[in-house]
Write a protein that holds these residues in place. Structure first.
Motif, PDB file in Angstrom:
ATOM      1  N   THR A 139       0.813  -1.212   0.000  1.00  0.00           N
ATOM      2  CA  THR A 139       0.000   0.000   0.000  1.00  0.00           C
ATOM      3  C   THR A 139       0.848   1.264   0.000  1.00  0.00           C
ATOM      4  OG1 THR A 139      -0.103  -0.076   2.419  1.00  0.00           O
ATOM      5  CG2 THR A 139      -1.901  -1.133   1.203  1.00  0.00           C
ATOM      6  N   SER A 140       0.265   2.320  -0.560  1.00  0.00           N
ATOM      7  CA  SER A 140       0.848   3.663  -0.542  1.00  0.00           C
ATOM      8  C   SER A 140      -0.243   4.635  -0.977  1.00  0.00           C
ATOM      9  CB  SER A 140       2.053   3.763  -1.476  1.00  0.00           C
ATOM     10  OG  SER A 140       1.656   3.625  -2.831  1.00  0.00           O
ATOM     11  N   PRO A 141      -0.164   5.914  -0.576  1.00  0.00           N
ATOM     12  CA  PRO A 141      -1.170   6.883  -1.024  1.00  0.00           C
ATOM     13  C   PRO A 141      -1.234   7.033  -2.538  1.00  0.00           C
ATOM     14  CG  PRO A 141       0.034   7.735   0.876  1.00  0.00           C
ATOM     15  CD  PRO A 141       0.720   6.476   0.456  1.00  0.00           C
ATOM     16  N   ASN A 142      -0.100   6.983  -3.217  1.00  0.00           N
ATOM     17  CA  ASN A 142      -0.106   7.091  -4.680  1.00  0.00           C
ATOM     18  C   ASN A 142      -0.867   5.935  -5.318  1.00  0.00           C
ATOM     19  OD1 ASN A 142       1.380   9.450  -4.639  1.00  0.00           O
ATOM     20  ND2 ASN A 142       3.356   8.412  -4.881  1.00  0.00           N
ATOM     21  N   LEU A 143      -0.661   4.731  -4.809  1.00  0.00           N
ATOM     22  CA  LEU A 143      -1.364   3.570  -5.345  1.00  0.00           C
ATOM     23  C   LEU A 143      -2.863   3.665  -5.075  1.00  0.00           C
ATOM     24  CD1 LEU A 143      -1.291   0.724  -6.634  1.00  0.00           C
ATOM     25  CD2 LEU A 143      -0.967  -0.186  -4.320  1.00  0.00           C
ATOM     26  N   ALA A 144      -3.235   4.098  -3.869  1.00  0.00           N
ATOM     27  CA  ALA A 144      -4.650   4.213  -3.531  1.00  0.00           C
ATOM     28  C   ALA A 144      -5.355   5.228  -4.427  1.00  0.00           C
ATOM     29  CB  ALA A 144      -4.803   4.596  -2.062  1.00  0.00           C
ATOM     30  N   LYS A 145      -4.696   6.337  -4.690  1.00  0.00           N
ATOM     31  CA  LYS A 145      -5.283   7.366  -5.558  1.00  0.00           C
ATOM     32  C   LYS A 145      -5.447   6.859  -6.985  1.00  0.00           C
ATOM     33  CE  LYS A 145      -4.576  12.100  -7.193  1.00  0.00           C
ATOM     34  NZ  LYS A 145      -3.668  13.269  -7.179  1.00  0.00           N
ATOM     35  N   TYR A 146      -4.436   6.145  -7.486  1.00  0.00           N
ATOM     36  CA  TYR A 146      -4.511   5.624  -8.857  1.00  0.00           C
ATOM     37  C   TYR A 146      -5.616   4.584  -8.989  1.00  0.00           C
ATOM     38  CZ  TYR A 146      -3.204   3.183 -13.119  1.00  0.00           C
ATOM     39  OH  TYR A 146      -3.219   2.603 -14.372  1.00  0.00           O
ATOM     40  N   LEU A 147      -5.730   3.675  -8.007  1.00  0.00           N
ATOM     41  CA  LEU A 147      -6.781   2.656  -8.065  1.00  0.00           C
ATOM     42  C   LEU A 147      -8.164   3.283  -7.960  1.00  0.00           C
ATOM     43  CD1 LEU A 147      -5.261  -0.225  -5.892  1.00  0.00           C
ATOM     44  CD2 LEU A 147      -5.377  -0.065  -8.377  1.00  0.00           C
ATOM     45  N   LEU A 148      -8.296   4.355  -7.184  1.00  0.00           N
ATOM     46  CA  LEU A 148      -9.587   5.028  -7.077  1.00  0.00           C
ATOM     47  C   LEU A 148      -9.999   5.620  -8.420  1.00  0.00           C
ATOM     48  CD1 LEU A 148     -11.839   5.827  -5.104  1.00  0.00           C
ATOM     49  CD2 LEU A 148     -10.574   7.928  -4.623  1.00  0.00           C
ATOM     50  N   GLU A 149      -9.044   6.109  -9.173  1.00  0.00           N
ATOM     51  CA  GLU A 149      -9.341   6.614 -10.513  1.00  0.00           C
ATOM     52  C   GLU A 149      -9.764   5.499 -11.463  1.00  0.00           C
ATOM     53  OE1 GLU A 149      -5.764   8.548 -11.635  1.00  0.00           O
ATOM     54  OE2 GLU A 149      -6.060  10.289 -10.299  1.00  0.00           O
TER      55      GLU A 149
END
Length: 390
Positions: A139-149
Motif C-alpha cells: 500500500t501507498s497513497p499514490n497507489l490508492a489514488k490511482y486505483l480510485l481513478e
C-alpha cells in the motif's frame, strides 16, 4: 503403478525444450504454469472482495531467485505473489518472483515494487468496482489514488515511512493515548491512525472513520474499533486460507526447483478444485482431506488393471476361495533383486492389532500364482484362500 515405474517417470519429468533457450528464468516450467493460471482466471469470476499477499514455497537448493524471509515458516524458498477471491478462497492468479522485472520499472518508480506487483495482478480486474485488501508491503497513497481513478478500492495497513503521509509521533508529550484515533483525508484517500496497544496505521478509499463496538475476548466488556481494522482482519486472510494445502501436499524433496514448483502447482489445482466443489455443493460437510482421498480413489479407479485380482465366480464367492491356487516366487525389481514383498495377511494383522504397538514387518518372496498377492507359504496362504474377509 509400481514404485520403480513411479520413480522412473519422476526422474524424466520435464516441461521445456533445453535446445531452445530463451533467457527466461522460468523456462524450465515451460507453458504449464501460464496454462494453469489462465484456467484459474477463466474458471471463476471474482467477487467483490479480493486480497493480495505473498507466500514462500520451501526450497533450499541452488537457485538464483531463491529468497530468505525469516518471518515465514519456510524461511528459504521461492516467493510467490497471489491474488485470492475472499468470498470463496479461490486462488485467481499467482506470480513467481524472479527478481526485479524491467517490464515493471515504470510502475516501480511511481508506486514502489509492491505497488507494481498490485497493478500487475489487478490488471484483469480494474474498472470493475472490486475492493482490494493487502498489507503494508503493497500500500501507498499514490497507489490508492490511482486505483480510485480506476474504480477499484483499497484497504490495508500502511507503513509510517511512505511518501505523502503524516504519522503521529511515537514518543513525547504528543504521542497518542490508548483508544485515540486520528483521521486524515485527501482526494478520496483516507489515512487512519488508531492506538490500541500500539499505533495501527490504515489506509482506505472505501471506508469512513466510523467506529464499531466489539465484545472483548476476555472479561466480557466492549471495545470500540475502527471499521477499517475489522474489515481488514475479515477479508485479508485469503492467502492464509489457501495455505491449508501445505498440510496435505504431494511435494517431495527434489534437487530440481522446477519439479518442486510443479508439485506446488498440483497442490494449488487440487485446492481450487475443492473450492469449486464446495461452491457446487453448498451444503456439503466434506473436509479437504476427504476430498483429496476421494480424488485419489477416482484416479486409481479410472485405471483398469492389466489382470483381474480376486475375481468373482458364478457362485458369488471370490475366486480365491473356490479355485485351485499355487505358490510362485515374486518377480524381482531393480530395488529388490530377491523379489521380497510384505505379506498381505501379515499386514492386515498389524492393522487390526492394538494401537501404538510396534509389530515386526513380515516379508516374503512368494506370491499366489493366480491372485498375484504376496503371501507367506505357511498359515497366511491358507488363511487368504479360506477366510471370507481378507
Amino acid at each position: 503403478m509400481k514404485q520403480d515405474r513411479y520413480f522412473e517417470i519422476l526422474k524424466y519429468l520435464h516441461f521445456s525444450d533445453n535446445t531452445q533457450p530463451n533467457g527466461d528464468k522460468l523456462q524450465k516450467m515451460g507453458k504449464i504454469w501460464d496454462l494453469c493460471m489462465q484456467n484459474f482466471q477463466n474458471t471463476l469470476r471474482a467477487h467483490k472482495n479480493i486480497s493480495i499477499d505473498e507466500s514462500l514455497m520451501l526450497y533450499k537448493g541452488r537457485l538464483s531467485f531463491k529468497q530468505y524471509i525469516p518471518s515465514k515458516r519456510s524461511r528459504f524458498g521461492v516467493k510467490i505473489f497471489s491474488i485470492v477471491d475472499e468470498t470463496t478462497g479461490f486462488v485467481l492468479f499467482c506470480m513467481i518472483y524472479v527478481g526485479k522485472d524491467d517490464r515493471l520499472l515504470p510502475d516501480i518508480r511511481t508506486f514502489g515494487y509492491g505497488g507494481a506487483i498490485v497493478l500487475k495482478l489487478l490488471e484483469p480486474y480494474l474498472n470493475n468496482g472490486h475492493h482490494l485488501y493487502c498489507d503494508n508491503y503493497f500500500t501507498s497513497p499514490n497507489l490508492a489514488k490511482y486505483l480510485l481513478e480506476r474504480t477499484t478500492y483499497i484497504c490495508g495497513t500502511l507503513r509510517k515511512n511512505r511518501k505523502h503521509t503524516d504519522p503521529p509521533p511515537v514518543r513525547g508529550p504528543n504521542k497518542m493515548k490508548p483508544g485515540e484515533i486520528i483521521v486524515k483525508s485527501c482526494q478520496g484517500v483516507m489515512t487512519e491512525y488508531w492506538r490500541d496497544k500500539k499505533v495501527v496505521s490504515m489506509i482506505s478509499t472505501s471506508h469512513d472513520h466510523s467506529m464499531v463496538s466489539v465484545p472483548q475476548r476476555y472479561g466480557g466488556g466492549v471495545v470500540m474499533k475502527p471499521k477499517t481494522v475489522l474489515d481488514y482482519n475479515k477479508y485479508a486472510r485469503g492467502t492464509d486460507y489457501s495455505d491449508m494445502k501445505k498440510f496435505y501436499n504431494i511435494r517431495r524433496k527434489s534437487m530440481k526447483w522446477y519439479k518442486t514448483l510443479f508439485f506446488y502447482l498440483v497442490d494449488l489445482c487440487i485446492f481450487n478444485s475443492f473450492v469449486i466443489f464446495k461452491s457446487i455443493h453448498p451444503g456439503t460437510k466434506t473436509k479437504f482431506l476427504s476430498f483429496r482421498l476421494n480424488l485419489i480413489r477416482q484416479i486409481i479407479g479410472s485405471m483398469q488393471p492389466t489382470q483381474a485380482i480376486c475375481a468373482i465366480s458364478s457362485s458369488g464367492q471370490p475366486n480365491r476361495l473356490t479355485e485351485r491356487h499355487f505358490l510362485e516366487y515374486n518377480p524381482s525389481t531393480k530395488s529388490r533383486q530377491h523379489g521380497g514383498r510384505i505379506c498381505h495377511v501379515c499386514a492386515n494383522k498389524q492393522q487390526a492389532g492394538p494401537p501404538n504397538t510396534k509389530k515386526p514387518r513380515k516379508e516374503t518372496v512368494f506370491q499366489c500364482k493366480q491372485c498375484k498377492v504376496a503371501l507367506c507359504p505357511t498359515a497366511c496362504f491358507e488363511l487368504y484362500h479360506t477366510v471370507q474377509n481378507f
